[in-house]
Design an enzyme around this catalytic site. Structure first.
Site, PDB file in Angstrom:
ATOM      1  N   ARG A 152      26.770 -16.197 -46.550  1.00  0.00           N
ATOM      2  CA  ARG A 152      27.150 -15.365 -47.689  1.00  0.00           C
ATOM      3  C   ARG A 152      27.028 -16.212 -48.947  1.00  0.00           C
ATOM      4  O   ARG A 152      27.191 -17.435 -48.912  1.00  0.00           O
ATOM      5  CB  ARG A 152      28.585 -14.865 -47.537  1.00  0.00           C
ATOM      6  CG  ARG A 152      28.847 -14.025 -46.291  1.00  0.00           C
ATOM      7  CD  ARG A 152      30.309 -13.624 -46.211  1.00  0.00           C
ATOM      8  NE  ARG A 152      30.591 -12.794 -45.043  1.00  0.00           N
ATOM      9  CZ  ARG A 152      31.011 -13.260 -43.868  1.00  0.00           C
ATOM     10  NH1 ARG A 152      31.192 -14.563 -43.718  1.00  0.00           N
ATOM     11  NH2 ARG A 152      31.239 -12.439 -42.858  1.00  0.00           N
ATOM     12  N   LYS A 176      35.149 -15.210 -44.368  1.00  0.00           N
ATOM     13  CA  LYS A 176      36.177 -14.203 -44.589  1.00  0.00           C
ATOM     14  C   LYS A 176      37.401 -14.502 -43.726  1.00  0.00           C
ATOM     15  O   LYS A 176      37.282 -14.964 -42.601  1.00  0.00           O
ATOM     16  CB  LYS A 176      35.630 -12.811 -44.267  1.00  0.00           C
ATOM     17  CG  LYS A 176      34.602 -12.305 -45.271  1.00  0.00           C
ATOM     18  CD  LYS A 176      34.202 -10.873 -44.974  1.00  0.00           C
ATOM     19  CE  LYS A 176      33.278 -10.337 -46.042  1.00  0.00           C
ATOM     20  NZ  LYS A 176      32.868  -8.930 -45.777  1.00  0.00           N
ATOM     21  N   HIS A 246      22.625 -10.973 -50.599  1.00  0.00           N
ATOM     22  CA  HIS A 246      22.852 -10.402 -49.269  1.00  0.00           C
ATOM     23  C   HIS A 246      21.542  -9.951 -48.632  1.00  0.00           C
ATOM     24  O   HIS A 246      21.445  -9.885 -47.402  1.00  0.00           O
ATOM     25  CB  HIS A 246      23.841  -9.237 -49.357  1.00  0.00           C
ATOM     26  CG  HIS A 246      24.953  -9.342 -48.352  1.00  0.00           C
ATOM     27  ND1 HIS A 246      25.860 -10.392 -48.339  1.00  0.00           N
ATOM     28  CD2 HIS A 246      25.295  -8.556 -47.298  1.00  0.00           C
ATOM     29  CE1 HIS A 246      26.709 -10.222 -47.326  1.00  0.00           C
ATOM     30  NE2 HIS A 246      26.376  -9.133 -46.684  1.00  0.00           N
ATOM     31  N   ARG A 249      20.447 -12.716 -46.571  1.00  0.00           N
ATOM     32  CA  ARG A 249      21.257 -12.795 -45.348  1.00  0.00           C
ATOM     33  C   ARG A 249      20.751 -11.768 -44.338  1.00  0.00           C
ATOM     34  O   ARG A 249      20.589 -12.073 -43.145  1.00  0.00           O
ATOM     35  CB  ARG A 249      22.720 -12.548 -45.705  1.00  0.00           C
ATOM     36  CG  ARG A 249      23.705 -12.562 -44.535  1.00  0.00           C
ATOM     37  CD  ARG A 249      25.114 -12.544 -45.110  1.00  0.00           C
ATOM     38  NE  ARG A 249      26.136 -12.084 -44.191  1.00  0.00           N
ATOM     39  CZ  ARG A 249      26.811 -12.887 -43.351  1.00  0.00           C
ATOM     40  NH1 ARG A 249      26.524 -14.167 -43.296  1.00  0.00           N
ATOM     41  NH2 ARG A 249      27.765 -12.397 -42.576  1.00  0.00           N
ATOM     42  N   HIS A 272      30.560 -12.632 -38.082  1.00  0.00           N
ATOM     43  CA  HIS A 272      31.037 -11.264 -37.921  1.00  0.00           C
ATOM     44  C   HIS A 272      32.141 -11.211 -36.866  1.00  0.00           C
ATOM     45  O   HIS A 272      31.998 -11.773 -35.781  1.00  0.00           O
ATOM     46  CB  HIS A 272      29.900 -10.337 -37.481  1.00  0.00           C
ATOM     47  CG  HIS A 272      28.926 -10.019 -38.563  1.00  0.00           C
ATOM     48  ND1 HIS A 272      27.656  -9.522 -38.315  1.00  0.00           N
ATOM     49  CD2 HIS A 272      29.032 -10.111 -39.914  1.00  0.00           C
ATOM     50  CE1 HIS A 272      27.034  -9.333 -39.457  1.00  0.00           C
ATOM     51  NE2 HIS A 272      27.845  -9.681 -40.437  1.00  0.00           N
ATOM     52  N   TYR A 281      21.331  -5.058 -37.273  1.00  0.00           N
ATOM     53  CA  TYR A 281      20.057  -5.759 -37.402  1.00  0.00           C
ATOM     54  C   TYR A 281      19.120  -5.448 -36.254  1.00  0.00           C
ATOM     55  O   TYR A 281      17.904  -5.572 -36.398  1.00  0.00           O
ATOM     56  CB  TYR A 281      20.305  -7.266 -37.527  1.00  0.00           C
ATOM     57  CG  TYR A 281      21.134  -7.595 -38.737  1.00  0.00           C
ATOM     58  CD1 TYR A 281      20.631  -7.368 -40.021  1.00  0.00           C
ATOM     59  CD2 TYR A 281      22.435  -8.067 -38.627  1.00  0.00           C
ATOM     60  CE1 TYR A 281      21.399  -7.624 -41.138  1.00  0.00           C
ATOM     61  CE2 TYR A 281      23.206  -8.329 -39.743  1.00  0.00           C
ATOM     62  CZ  TYR A 281      22.685  -8.102 -40.989  1.00  0.00           C
ATOM     63  OH  TYR A 281      23.456  -8.341 -42.104  1.00  0.00           O
TER      64      TYR A 281
END
Length: 300
Positions: A152, A176, A246, A249, A272, A281
């Site tokens: 990120r 995160k 992004h 990414r 994630h 994806y």
């Protein structure tokens, strides 16, 4: 408890105790500020006066104003988080928004660049960096790392030099929820970063700082500057969808899966929490395969 005070305390809690990113906290604060204004217009000032009906009216008003379903879903998440926290901390009686349903988000496939397009971007950056301009050398290192590691943008700008392991070709980042993970990068990124550290960073550095990437003024490079860089690079490339970091990414993750990488390994690399988030994806890869089939197969 006044609703405004509740919103202020809740957003402080998200940042200090839950470790939410500054961007997410700003979004929640903005959403809940809109709720507070909506409630005020209807004479509601106290947190315990907020009803499920008022919350539904607030979302309905946003829907009528043309807000995207993803925005409405985020608003729902923000207010559910607020009322749950208020109830758990005994600031109000009962969790008002526990039965509030959020609309399904729009599920658009992310923008993904082709391998040739990425090579073109990197070639352009290499030509600029050949002049030894410090910011051009830095920009090449930033983009190489973004694409190599699928990080990120906040993770890249938040990196300190000590978090880069050139022997193992890994970086240790804080993602995160303040979760740490170790992410690999490749030899081209290593070369770009080493060159940046040797010829560019000493010129940019204005003082003592551990930050890996520095701005033209010697401070830690900000996410806005990286957004501007990537947006400019993507502005001449055909395609729809977001043109910020992004996209790189998304591109890196899709190219990994196209190349045969294991889905769970990509999930871990991206940081994630849910495998379902990473699975988008695989849909991108499937769409790319179908596009190739339709354009190449005589019986398509």
């Amino acid at each position: 408890m006044q609703l405004q005070r509740a919103v202020d305390d809740f957003t402080v809690y998200l940042a200090a105790e839950r470790g939410f990113s500054a961007h997410t906290v700003r979004s929640y604060r903005s959403d809940l500020g809109q709720l507070r204004a909506f409630a005020h217009a209807r004479g509601v000032e106290e947190a315990d006066q907020v009803s499920l009906e008022l919350l539904r009216d607030w979302l309905w008003q946003g829907s009528q104003a043309g807000l995207a379903r993803s925005t409405l879903a985020r608003r729902s998440a923000a207010v559910r988080g607020l009322t749950s926290w208020l109830a758990k901390t005994d600031r109000v009686t009962g969790d008002t928004a526990s039965r509030l349903k959020s609309p399904r988000s729009d599920h658009h496939l992310p923008r993904v660049l082709t391998g040739a397009q990425m090579e073109g971007i990197l070639r352009t950056l290499e030509e600029r960096a050949a002049t030894d301009d410090p910011e051009a050398v830095r920009d090449l290192a930033v983009i190489e790392l973004l694409y190599a590691s699928a990080l990120r943008v906040s993770e890249v700008t938040g990196l300190n030099i000590s978090r880069v392991d050139f022997e193992r070709l890994t970086v240790r980042v804080t993602g995160k929820g303040s979760k740490e993970r170790v992410v690999p990068f490749g030899v081209p990124a290593k070369r770009a970063i080493e060159r940046y550290l040797a010829v560019a960073r000493p010129v940019l550095a204005a003082g003592t700082t551990e930050a890996l990437f520095l701005s033209g003024r010697g401070a830690r490079l900000g996410t806005r500057a990286v957004y501007s860089l990537v947006s400019t690079l993507l502005s001449t490339i055909p395609g729809t969808g977001p043109s910020g970091p992004h996209a790189l990414r998304h591109t890196a993750a899709t190219h990994l899966l196209d190349g045969g990488a294991d889905l769970r390994a990509v999930q871990e690399m991206l940081g994630h929490a849910s495998l379902g988030t990473t699975q988008i994806y695989t849909h991108v890869s499937a769409e790319r395969l179908k596009e190739s089939y339709r354009s190449a197969h005589p019986r398509a």
